[in-house]
Design an enzyme around this catalytic site. Sequence first.
Site, short mmCIF file in Angstrom:
data_model
loop_
_atom_site.label_atom_id
_atom_site.label_comp_id
_atom_site.label_asym_id
_atom_site.label_seq_id
_atom_site.Cartn_x
_atom_site.Cartn_y
_atom_site.Cartn_z
N GLU A 122 -9.47 -1.91 5.33
CA GLU A 122 -10.18 -1.58 6.61
C GLU A 122 -11.69 -2.47 6.55
O GLU A 122 -12.23 -2.80 5.37
CB GLU A 122 -10.71 0.04 6.22
CG GLU A 122 -9.44 0.83 6.25
CD GLU A 122 -8.54 1.10 7.57
OE1 GLU A 122 -8.36 0.02 8.34
OE2 GLU A 122 -8.16 2.40 7.84
N HIS A 163 -7.38 -4.67 10.07
CA HIS A 163 -7.02 -4.57 8.58
C HIS A 163 -5.79 -5.15 8.03
O HIS A 163 -4.77 -5.45 9.00
CB HIS A 163 -6.80 -3.02 8.06
CG HIS A 163 -5.68 -2.26 8.59
ND1 HIS A 163 -5.95 -0.85 8.66
CD2 HIS A 163 -4.47 -2.62 8.99
CE1 HIS A 163 -4.66 -0.38 9.19
NE2 HIS A 163 -3.72 -1.47 9.16
N ASP A 188 0.81 -1.15 -0.01
CA ASP A 188 0.02 0.09 0.20
C ASP A 188 0.79 1.40 -0.05
O ASP A 188 1.92 1.18 0.35
CB ASP A 188 -1.12 0.15 1.24
CG ASP A 188 -0.29 -0.53 2.49
OD1 ASP A 188 0.80 -0.51 2.49
OD2 ASP A 188 -0.94 -0.82 3.46
N ASN A 233 -7.78 -2.51 13.84
CA ASN A 233 -9.25 -2.83 13.48
C ASN A 233 -9.29 -4.19 12.59
O ASN A 233 -10.26 -4.27 11.87
CB ASN A 233 -9.72 -1.69 12.71
CG ASN A 233 -8.93 -1.27 11.56
OD1 ASN A 233 -7.88 -1.90 11.22
ND2 ASN A 233 -9.49 -0.32 10.80
P1 PGA Z 1 2.11 -1.48 12.51
O1 PGA Z 1 0.95 -1.45 11.43
O2 PGA Z 1 3.19 -2.52 12.30
O3 PGA Z 1 2.62 -0.19 12.57
O4 PGA Z 1 1.36 -1.47 13.94
C1 PGA Z 1 0.57 -2.83 11.04
C2 PGA Z 1 -0.68 -2.38 9.96
O5 PGA Z 1 -1.54 -1.34 10.23
O6 PGA Z 1 -0.99 -3.31 9.25
#
Ligand code: PGA
Length: 247
Positions: free
Chosen positions: A143, A138, A67, A136
Site C-alpha cells: 500500500e 499498490h 500475497d 491506490n
Molecule cells: P483486481 O486487484 O485485479 O481485483 O482489481 C488488483 C490488485 O488489487 O492488485
Amino acid sequence: MDIKVLANPQEIGAAAGKIFCDFIRNKPDAVFGLATGMTPVPTYEYMANEYAKGNVSFKKLTSFNLDEYCELPREHKNSFYSFMVDNLFSKIDLDHKNINFLDGNAADPAAESERYANAIKAAGGIDIQLLGIGRNGHIGFNEPADEFSDEAFKVKLTDSTIQANSVYFDDVPMPRYAMTMGIGSIVRARKIIMIATGESKAEAVKKMVEGEINAQNPASVLRNHPDVTVFLDREAASLLSKSPESV
Ligand code: PGA
C-alpha cells in the site's frame, strides 16, 4: 516500461498468458511470480486452455504468489490460495509441492518473511512476475507508504483496498491485514508483466506511468525496472497524457 493498449480483458489475457506459456516452453523449470484479483483471471484462463489443448506443460514450474490474507484459513474460499487453485492450479499439471505461498497465519511474520525470501532464493529467483495494480497504486499488497519495503511483511490494508475487496466476502468480514511480498522482492523478478483493466484503474495507471517515483505511489517503482511490459485496455489507459508507445 513497454506499454501496450489492447481492446479488452480477453485480448490482454491472451497476450499476457502467451508470454507465460512461451516462457515455460523455453524454460520448463521456470519460476513464476503469480498474482490474484479479477484482472488476471483471463490470463489464467488462457494458460489453462493452452494446457488443455496439449500446447504447454507446467510440470516443472515453481510458483510464488504475491500475497495472502492474515487470519483467514488457507482453505477458506476467499483465500488467495483458494483463488489460485480454482482459477489455475486445479486446471494445469503443476506439481503442488512446487506451489509457494506466504502463510497469512504465521505466528511470526518476520520469520515467515525470511522463509519466503530463502525459498525464492533457493529456487533461483523469480523469472517472470505477473502483477495487477490496486486503485491506490499498490502492487501485491504494498500500500502507499513512507518508504519502499524490501522482503515480505505483514501489512495493514488501506480503506481503499478493503472497500475494493470486501465485495467478495459474504460469510466472514474481510481481513484487515495481509502478508505481502515486498517491493524489493517484486522488482528482483527478472521480467515483469503488469496488467490493468477498467476505468477504476485509470488514475493509478496514470500515476504509475507519469507520477513521481516514490513509495506513496508504489507501482511507480516499476519505471526503474529494465524489463516491464504493461498491458492496458482503453479504459485503464484513458488518463495517460502521452501516447503509450512513447513512454
Ligand atoms: P483486481 O486487484 O485485479 O481485483 O482489481 C488488483 C490488485 O488489487 O492488485
